[in-house]
Design an enzyme around this catalytic site. Structure first.
Site, PDB file in Angstrom:
ATOM      1  N   ASP A 243      35.328  58.768   9.109  1.00  0.00           N
ATOM      2  CA  ASP A 243      36.337  59.766  10.077  1.00  0.00           C
ATOM      3  C   ASP A 243      36.386  59.242  11.418  1.00  0.00           C
ATOM      4  OD1 ASP A 243      37.170  61.615   8.286  1.00  0.00           O
ATOM      5  OD2 ASP A 243      35.379  62.504   8.348  1.00  0.00           O
TER       6      ASP A 243
ATOM      7  N   ASP B 184      36.384  68.253   2.143  1.00  0.00           N
ATOM      8  CA  ASP B 184      36.058  66.992   2.113  1.00  0.00           C
ATOM      9  C   ASP B 184      35.338  66.682   0.736  1.00  0.00           C
ATOM     10  OD1 ASP B 184      36.972  65.564   4.339  1.00  0.00           O
ATOM     11  OD2 ASP B 184      35.065  66.384   5.373  1.00  0.00           O
TER      12      ASP B 184
ATOM     13  N   ARG C 140      55.602  74.401  24.220  1.00  0.00           N
ATOM     14  CA  ARG C 140      54.750  73.128  24.138  1.00  0.00           C
ATOM     15  C   ARG C 140      54.441  72.590  25.466  1.00  0.00           C
ATOM     16  NH1 ARG C 140      57.369  69.438  20.321  1.00  0.00           N
ATOM     17  NH2 ARG C 140      55.577  68.281  20.203  1.00  0.00           N
ATOM     18  N   MET C 141      54.257  73.396  26.536  1.00  0.00           N
ATOM     19  CA  MET C 141      53.958  72.850  27.835  1.00  0.00           C
ATOM     20  C   MET C 141      52.839  73.762  28.358  1.00  0.00           C
ATOM     21  SD  MET C 141      57.381  72.106  29.800  1.00  0.00           S
ATOM     22  CE  MET C 141      58.231  73.569  29.439  1.00  0.00           C
TER      23      MET C 141
ATOM     24  N   ALA D 190      53.307  77.637  21.250  1.00  0.00           N
ATOM     25  CA  ALA D 190      53.892  76.372  20.191  1.00  0.00           C
ATOM     26  C   ALA D 190      55.326  76.324  20.586  1.00  0.00           C
ATOM     27  CB  ALA D 190      53.729  77.233  18.982  1.00  0.00           C
TER      28      ALA D 190
ATOM     29  N   LYS E  57      53.090  70.339  32.783  1.00  0.00           N
ATOM     30  CA  LYS E  57      52.976  69.117  31.988  1.00  0.00           C
ATOM     31  C   LYS E  57      53.239  69.509  30.532  1.00  0.00           C
ATOM     32  CE  LYS E  57      47.957  69.162  30.761  1.00  0.00           C
ATOM     33  NZ  LYS E  57      47.410  70.512  30.875  1.00  0.00           N
TER      34      LYS E  57
ATOM     35  N   PHE F  33      49.783  77.179  27.217  1.00  0.00           N
ATOM     36  CA  PHE F  33      50.606  76.485  26.171  1.00  0.00           C
ATOM     37  C   PHE F  33      50.979  77.325  25.141  1.00  0.00           C
ATOM     38  CE2 PHE F  33      50.425  74.052  22.163  1.00  0.00           C
ATOM     39  CZ  PHE F  33      51.081  72.967  22.654  1.00  0.00           C
TER      40      PHE F  33
ATOM     41  N   ASP G 254      32.216  66.826   6.214  1.00  0.00           N
ATOM     42  CA  ASP G 254      31.379  67.999   6.580  1.00  0.00           C
ATOM     43  C   ASP G 254      32.258  69.265   6.108  1.00  0.00           C
ATOM     44  OD1 ASP G 254      33.444  67.560   8.296  1.00  0.00           O
ATOM     45  OD2 ASP G 254      32.361  67.771  10.112  1.00  0.00           O
TER      46      ASP G 254
ATOM     47  N   ASP H  71      43.594  74.763  32.174  1.00  0.00           N
ATOM     48  CA  ASP H  71      43.828  74.332  31.019  1.00  0.00           C
ATOM     49  C   ASP H  71      42.281  74.004  30.394  1.00  0.00           C
ATOM     50  OD1 ASP H  71      44.081  72.880  28.674  1.00  0.00           O
ATOM     51  OD2 ASP H  71      45.570  71.485  29.265  1.00  0.00           O
TER      52      ASP H  71
END
Lengths: 572, 699
Positions: free
Chosen positions: B324, B539, B399-400, B396, B412, B394, B535, B361
């Protein structure tokens, strides 16, 4: 000495030079790519399949393949046995030879079915022409072809992926005989006839003696009966098919079987031609020529030193004879033909025992102790240094599996050979292949030197007598067939015991080998990488040769110490 | 920490000394108890030695009673005693290997004690509860575990979050966080909850828990022979039979020789048994079991629990590693590495505004921007609240993220969303910035554009940081023929860049559990053996399919059950060490086998002349070591044969030295050391023992 080295070099170069194209041709035969040969032999081949009801395309798994091998060999054995028992009443018996006693006949039948060609019989004095041709010559072909077929099945096991198919025994048998053995024998027989090897249906010629003499019974003897027969055709296949059963009792020491030095060279090259060529065939069939070359080099690594040992020993004076005032500067000439001499005889002796041929052009019994040790040990190694046609290389491959197993562990990976993992089942079968012939040699010798029936027929007492017994069982159990001489082997004990040893040495090896083939075919092929142990490098070649020598030495050193080694030390 | 995990695990391995007085003492006793015929029967080589010892003992008694035995009673006794010692030493080797595991098991057992558990009627903290003994818990029960309590059983957290002290099984003292949902929900019985509370669904019945399995594994109670061990056993048994024949037939051979020469005596049975034991591969036969146990033990020392020896062995065979990306190849998260200012903007100004935009952030990426600005321009991070700023989180949709501070809109974000923001305010993204964005993306990194209103200041480059030293490890792997494949959810471009930087052979981008599974099957179909770590529950199918599957201890129960190893440190890089341990175990077996067989040559030179010198005095020439007498020669060989087992115990337990190298190099080295060494070593060894025996007056 220089001429001896030169002769050895010419011999080896000739073998390798001829083996290369032959190996390529055989690979084409087994993969069905021999175009022009198919055009010639194809119609006969198809006719045979039609008559015998063989479905040429049908694949066999290992059990079916082994079953076909065993049934075919058993039938051959019965035919040879019965023919000998009734030869008196059959045609082509110009000398009117009687029916062969059962113990000799059984021994001969086993001997020829198993490609051993041990001679408990005396060729011209025991067997009729019909028996020689129909029983022995036929077996010379098919027993050799059987070995090659089993090898090809093993190669298919190595190259196959997740399959049970090993090919078709009947097809392999037919193609080997028709495409390989017959044409080669035809060529060799013609060459031999050109040198004076006899080929006739006459039983014998009677010639007046130049110097008449008197026999033991006091009668004067004025003429000699010289045995003749269709020798050339049988000699050709007895050499090529690692058979070795001579037309005449003294085998290739007989001037009608082996008349001169050129014929001798042809015959000695023929002994290991096919076994050597099969290495190249193997390389081509597995798609990596270096793999075949590696096995050939491993064989040479053992062959050449032993050749040197025997040639050097025979070019020395025998101190025992020197003490009697014999001039030994020319080497040890006892038991050798004047037209061959020590070097040619030594080359033949080593070659015939390295390959499981067993034909002789000199009496090994009269070799120097170390000169005799070389040939004896080559047989005890299991007839894998060239060995029998097919059987030599499959034996060699089994040793390669063992070498790869130990070496593979040493590099930290489950061992693989040509991408096939060598696991518990493979080791089980490989152990059987190594164990059973050795067990037959040791147990046979142990019994023989403990009972009067075993020691009675000995020609010599002491350590040399022991060497004779050990040689006989080594030869029989490893399907060589050569005799040391000095030991009378047509009695009940030896015909029976060596007969059993020949059966063990042949079929208890063939069956595990085919089982190996079946098991390998079913496996996946692991792609090679840097972690894969390469099986063509000088190091690996040395390892294979080392494994063979170590196993051979550890198994037989005690016995050899009490035979040839003690003789050698005593003679010094 | 993970980057140094390799050396960490090496330290762990050497943590327990090879010979601890406690373990040695226990092994000395255990070795005596192992003279049980049923146990001996498991090892064909040592069984033959034991039968030989019993037989010579009988010969000794016979010689004492009748007065004219097989040989002098003193000689028979000496041979017989040393044969018994040979068996004892082999037993001791195995007991030593087991003892080290047992010591580990005792520690584990201490963690497994019955505790009182609060069994809940349903999967809810407030459901009705009753106190029961942990041994009565069954699969599917729910229990409440609160701060300070031991977990009564293995289970999966269904409710709550807690910090757990797992040092009982991992030896790692730092507590770990375990929470419901996700891939960190599994808890192990015997570990302690340090804070908060959790509701756990029991996933194992008593006696079947992880700890139980671990104890069974380390004690070797369930130890089964591995495939290679079985194959080797067959080869050794085959060789034993060959030597049995070679020595047994010597009796009639020597009888024949005596009859022929009328000299000496037939070889005595005592000598034959001595010769047999010297020839059969007792060295590897005696150490084989110990090597296997020690291999498992080394795994345990590395904090990896293998469910079977077969898995350890398979690890040596693995030639494809699926790794991974996150956690194994790269550090957990992307980090800011570079500020690329727009034309006409100072880098410091960009850094300042990037920092401002990230003050609130709390994601690792955001924190790394602040950190980079601090390091590069000695800027000070301030609390956004004290600045009087409004945090723009932030979402969805936008997206900043960023701040509104004194009328300035600092943002940003991804290029396209920022472009939209700028366009709405009448600005454009300068060509120079677009170029920088493309270039960063091409390198597999993530560009974040920083703006203030309509003004574009530049780009922050967020990059995956490849772990230090990992590239070298992969090069090592390549040298020994192992391919490394990186698995990542990133897009192919990003994946390719990281793959190139880390030096892996191949990568699988945009990986889904299905794609992973398909890839493993594809490799396997081509004949490769595949190892992977995992994990998560998703998987599990891939773990079940892989040949060597290492589940992280922090992972879900499903992952742990699907794998055949569990890494207690939850360190995916350890896969590389696991492969090495597997290889080392096979190499130790192969090397000692070679050594054992190569030893035989010298023994022949000692025993053959000794046994037959009376019958054929010329064979004395073969006594190249010039051993004092037949008696001392045979005794020296037998004693050497026994002592070499003891001498090689450390090697069997530690394993032969492993250095990553191609197969041909490893073979050359081991063949030289153990093959050639095996041929040569016994000559001085036997000679030295012979001199000692002679000095002691044995003749």
């Amino acid at each position: 000495m220089t001429s001896a080295i030169l002769e050895c070099a010419v011999f080896l170069l000739l073998v390798i030079g001829l083996a290369w194209p032959l190996g390529a041709y055989m690979a084409r035969v087994y993969t069905g790519q021999s175009k022009w040969a198919d055009r010639i032999f194809g119609p006969i081949e198809r006719l045979i399949y039609k008559v015998c009801g063989v479905q040429a395309g049908a694949q066999m798994n290992w059990k079916q393949y082994a079953g076909a091998v065993l049934v075919f060999n058993l039938l051959g054995l019965i035919v040879v046995h019965v023919l000998q028992r009734v030869q008196l009443w059959l045609p082509l018996n110009p000398a009117g030879l009687g029916n062969v006693p059962p113990e000799v006949s059984w021994n001969t039948a086993v001997s020829f079915a198993s490609n051993t060609n041990w001679q408990a019989y005396g060729g011209e004095t025991t067997l009729s022409h019909l028996t020689q041709m129909l029983a022995l010559t036929t077996q010379n072909f098919v027993s050799a072809a059987t070995g090659m077929a089993v090898l090809v099945a093993l190669i298919r096991g190595l190259t196959g992926r997740l399959t049970t198919d090993l090919g078709n025994f009947w097809v392999d048998l037919t193609r080997t005989t028709l495409h390989i053995l017959l044409p080669l024998s035809f060529i060799l027989a013609l060459l031999l006839v050109s040198q004076g090897v006899v080929q006739t249906f006459l039983a014998s010629v009677t010639v007046p003696l130049l110097e008449p003499t008197t026999g033991a019974d006091g009668k004067s003897i004025v003429e000699q009966v010289i045995a003749l027969g269709p020798a050339a055709s049988q000699v050709a296949i007895k050499q090529l098919g690692t058979n070795g059963g001579g037309f005449f009792n003294v085998n290739s020491a007989h001037p009608f079987e082996n008349p001169n030095a050129f014929a001798n060279l042809l015959e000695v090259v023929s002994i290991i031609l096919i076994p050597a060529a099969l290495c190249f065939t193997f390389g081509r069939m597995v798609g990596a020529q270096k793999q075949g070359v590696a096995l050939l080099v491993a064989m040479l690594l053992i062959f050449v030193p032993l050749l040197a040992l025997t040639v050097a020993s025979e070019n020395q004076a025998n101190p025992a004879l020197t003490a009697l005032g014999v001039d030994g500067t020319m080497g040890n000439w006892e038991g050798k033909e004047l037209r061959f001499g020590p070097t040619s005889s030594a080359i033949w002796a080593v070659t015939t025992t390295a390959a499981s041929n067993g034909s002789v052009n000199a009496m090994h019994d009269s070799f120097m102790p170390l000169g005799g040790l070389g040939p004896m040990w080559l047989m005890q190694l299991g007839e894998i240094i060239f060995g029998g046609t097919g059987s030599g290389l499959y034996g060699m491959l089994v040793y390669a599996f063992i070498a790869v197993f130990v070496a593979g562990l040493m590099v930290g990976r489950t061992p693989e050979y040509l991408g096939k993992k060598i696991e518990a089942f493979e080791m089980k079968m490989a152990s059987l292949v190594i164990l059973l012939p050795s067990a037959a040699v040791l147990i046979g010798t142990a019994i023989a030197c403990s009972i009067p029936a075993g020691t009675g027929p000995l020609g010599n007492p002491g350590a040399h007598g022991f060497s004779e017994i050990l040689y006989a069982f080594s030869s029989g159990s490893n399907n060589n067939g050569s005799a040391f001489g000095g030991l009378t082997v047509n009695g009940m004990f030896y015909t029976t015991a060596i007969g059993i040893c020949m059966l063990i040495g042949r079929y208890w090896v063939i069956v595990p080998v085919l089982a190996l083939a079946g098991s390998l075919a079913k496996k996946k092929t692991v792609p090679p990488g840097a972690g894969t142990l390469p099986t063509h490098t000088p190091l690996f070649i040395a390892l294979v040769a080392g494994t063979i020598i170590l196993v051979g030495a550890l198994t037989f050193i005690p016995a050899l110490a009490l035979g040839p080694i003690v003789e050698h030390l005593a003679l010094r | 920490m993970p980057a140094t995990a390799h050396s960490h695990s090496r330290q762990e391995i050497s943590a327990r000394p090879l010979f601890e007085a406690k373990i040695v003492n226990r092994a000395l006793v255990q070795a005596l108890l192992a003279f049980n015929p049923r146990r001996l029967l498991k090892n064909p080589v040592m069984f033959v030695v034991a039968v030989g010892s019993a037989f010579t003992t009988a010969l000794w008694i016979h010689a004492l009673v009748t007065g004219k035995g097989d040989a002098s009673p003193g000689f028979i006794l000496a041979v017989s005693l040393w044969l018994w010692f040979t068996v004892y030493f082999a037993n001791f080797a195995e007991a030593m290997a087991e003892g080290r595991g047992k010591a580990q098991a005792d520690t584990l057992r201490a963690a497994r004690k019955d505790v009182m558990a609060k069994k809940l009627a349903s999967a809810d903290r407030h459901a009705k509860s009753e106190q029961i003994v942990s041994a009565q818990l069954r699969k599917g029960d729910f229990v409440l575990v609160e701060a300070g309590e031991l977990l009564p059983a293995d289970g999966e957290i269904v409710q709550g979050v807690a910090s757990v002290d797992e040092s009982a099984i991992t030896g790692e003292s730092a507590p770990v966080i375990r929470e419901s949902g996700g891939d960190r929900s599994a808890v192990t019985g015997g570990t302690r909850v340090l804070s908060d509370w959790i509701v756990v669904r029991v996933t194992a019945n008593p006696g079947e828990t992880f700890l139980d399995r671990m104890i069974a594994m380390v004690e070797g109670a369930k130890r089964q022979k591995t495939p290679n061990e079985i194959a080797l056993d067959i080869l050794l048994a085959g060789l034993t039979i060959v030597f049995l024949l070679a020595t047994a037939t010597l009796l009639p051979f020597s009888q024949y020789a005596v009859n022929a020469t009328h000299l000496g005596q037939p070889v005595s049975l005592t000598v034959l048994v001595a010769l047999l034991v010297c020839l059969i591969p007792t060295t590897i036969g005696g150490l084989l079991a110990a090597i296997g146990i020690a291999g498992m033990d080394r795994m345990i020392q590395a904090n990896v629990i293998a469910t079977s020896g077969r898995a350890v062995e398979a690890a040596g065979d693995v030639d494809v590693l699926l790794l991974d990306k996150t956690g194994t190849i790269t550090l957990g998260n992307r980090q800011a590495t570079l500020f690329v200012p727009a034309p006409g903007v100072a880098e410091k100004e960009l850094a300042e505004l990037a920092m401002l935009s990230s003050l609130a952030d709390e994601t690792p990426e955001g924190r790394s921007i602040v950190l980079l600005a601090e390091q590069k321009f000695q800027l000070k991070a301030l609390d956004p609240a004290t600045l009087g700023a409004t945090i723009v989180p932030f979402t969805a949709q936008t997206r900043m993220s960023g701040l509104d501070i004194q009328g300035r809109e600092v943002r940003k974000g991804a290029t396209d969303s920022v472009a939209k923001f700028v366009t709405e305010r009448g600005g454009t993204i300068p060509a120079g910035v677009r170029e920088a964005v493309d270039q960063i993306a091409r390198q597999g990194a993530t560009p974040l554009v920083v703006v203030e209103g309509a003004r574009v200041l530049g780009v922050v480059c967020l990059k995956d940081i490849v772990k230090g030293g990992i590239r070298e490890r992969f090069a090592e792997m390549r040298r020994i023929g192992i391919r490394t494949v990186m698995i990542t959810g990133d897009n192919p471009l990003t994946a390719a860049a990281i793959a190139a930087e880390a030096g892996v052979d191949d990568f699988l981008a945009e990986a889904t559990p299905e794609a992973k599974l398909a890839m493993i099957r594809e490799w396997q179909a081509k004949g490769h053996l595949v190892a992977m770590t995992g994990d998560g529950t998703n998987d599990a199918p891939a773990l079940a399919q892989a040949d060597v599957a290492v589940a992280m201890n922090s992972g879900t129960q499903a992952a742990k059950e699907a794998g055949n190893m569990v890494d207690l440190d939850s360190n995916p890089t350890k896969l590389l060490s696991i492969v090495e341990i597997g290889k080392q175990m096979l190499m130790t077996r192969g090397s000692l086998t070679t050594f054992s067989i190569a030893n035989d040559i010298a023994k022949y030179f000692a025993i053959i002349p000794a046994a037959f010198a009376a019958t054929y005095p010329v064979l004395g020439t073969l006594n190249v070591m010039r051993l004092h007498s037949p008696t001392t020669a045979i005794l020296s060989a037998v004693i050497f044969n026994a002592l070499i087992i003891v001498a090689l115990i450390p090697l069997a337990l530690r394993g032969v030295a492993y250095r990553p190298a191609p197969a041909s190099v490893l073979l050359r080295r081991n063949l030289l050391v153990y093959g050639l060494g095996g041929v040569i070593a016994p000559f001085p060894g036997i000679k030295a023992i012979d001199l000692l025996l002679t000095a002691m007056g044995v003749s």
